[in-house]
Motif scaffolding. Structure first.
Motif, short mmCIF file in Angstrom:
data_model
loop_
_atom_site.label_atom_id
_atom_site.label_comp_id
_atom_site.label_asym_id
_atom_site.label_seq_id
_atom_site.Cartn_x
_atom_site.Cartn_y
_atom_site.Cartn_z
N THR A 1 1.89 12.29 -9.66
CA THR A 1 1.23 13.59 -9.54
C THR A 1 2.22 14.72 -9.78
OG1 THR A 1 -0.39 12.70 -7.99
CG2 THR A 1 -0.06 15.09 -7.98
N PHE A 2 3.40 14.58 -9.22
CA PHE A 2 4.40 15.64 -9.39
C PHE A 2 5.03 15.64 -10.77
CE2 PHE A 2 4.29 15.66 -4.72
CZ PHE A 2 4.12 17.02 -4.53
N LYS A 3 4.94 14.52 -11.47
CA LYS A 3 5.44 14.46 -12.85
C LYS A 3 4.38 14.92 -13.84
CE LYS A 3 8.68 10.66 -12.22
NZ LYS A 3 8.99 9.27 -12.60
N LYS B 1 0.83 -1.21 0.00
CA LYS B 1 0.00 0.00 0.00
C LYS B 1 0.86 1.26 0.00
CE LYS B 1 -4.04 -2.16 1.93
NZ LYS B 1 -4.86 -2.43 3.08
N LEU B 2 1.92 1.25 0.78
CA LEU B 2 2.82 2.40 0.82
C LEU B 2 3.49 2.61 -0.53
CD1 LEU B 2 4.14 4.64 2.47
CD2 LEU B 2 5.88 3.00 3.16
N SER B 3 3.90 1.54 -1.16
CA SER B 3 4.53 1.63 -2.46
C SER B 3 3.57 2.23 -3.49
CB SER B 3 4.98 0.24 -2.92
OG SER B 3 5.53 0.30 -4.21
N GLY B 4 2.31 1.81 -3.44
CA GLY B 4 1.31 2.36 -4.34
C GLY B 4 1.08 3.83 -4.11
N ALA B 5 1.05 4.23 -2.86
CA ALA B 5 0.86 5.64 -2.52
C ALA B 5 2.04 6.48 -3.00
CB ALA B 5 0.66 5.81 -1.02
N VAL B 6 3.23 5.98 -2.83
CA VAL B 6 4.43 6.70 -3.26
C VAL B 6 4.40 6.87 -4.78
CG1 VAL B 6 6.95 6.54 -3.49
CG2 VAL B 6 5.86 6.07 -1.30
N ASP B 7 4.01 5.81 -5.50
CA ASP B 7 3.93 5.90 -6.96
C ASP B 7 2.91 6.96 -7.39
OD1 ASP B 7 5.85 3.95 -7.27
OD2 ASP B 7 4.40 2.33 -7.62
N LYS B 8 1.77 7.02 -6.72
CA LYS B 8 0.76 8.02 -7.07
C LYS B 8 1.29 9.42 -6.84
CE LYS B 8 -3.43 5.32 -6.37
NZ LYS B 8 -4.67 5.19 -5.60
N ILE B 9 1.99 9.62 -5.73
CA ILE B 9 2.55 10.94 -5.43
C ILE B 9 3.59 11.33 -6.48
CG2 ILE B 9 3.98 12.23 -3.80
CD1 ILE B 9 2.50 10.62 -1.57
#
Length: 57
Positions: free
Chosen positions: A52-54, A41-49
């Motif tokens: 978003t910044f890209k 779940k943390l990995s998925g959240a980091v990827d989304k963030i």
């Protein structure tokens, strides 16, 4: 270890604990499985963030 490998390790420990009647091993398996779930779940959240910044969604 990755989340998926922790989940697999946890399932194996839980199964071994169930077969042998070892509640401690079963408990370790549950902890490993939960840890793997959290990592995924943390990995998925980091990827989304990151996306978003890209500028990707």
């Amino acid at each position: 270890m990755s989340g998926n490998s922790d989940q697999a390790k946890g399932r194996a420990k839980e199964a071994a604990g169930s077969l042998t009647g070892d509640d401690s091993l079963k408990g370790e398996g549950k902890v490993d499985r939960t840890s793997g779930d959290a990592k995924e779940k943390l990995s998925g959240a980091v990827d989304k963030i990151k996306n978003t910044f890209k500028g990707k969604k």
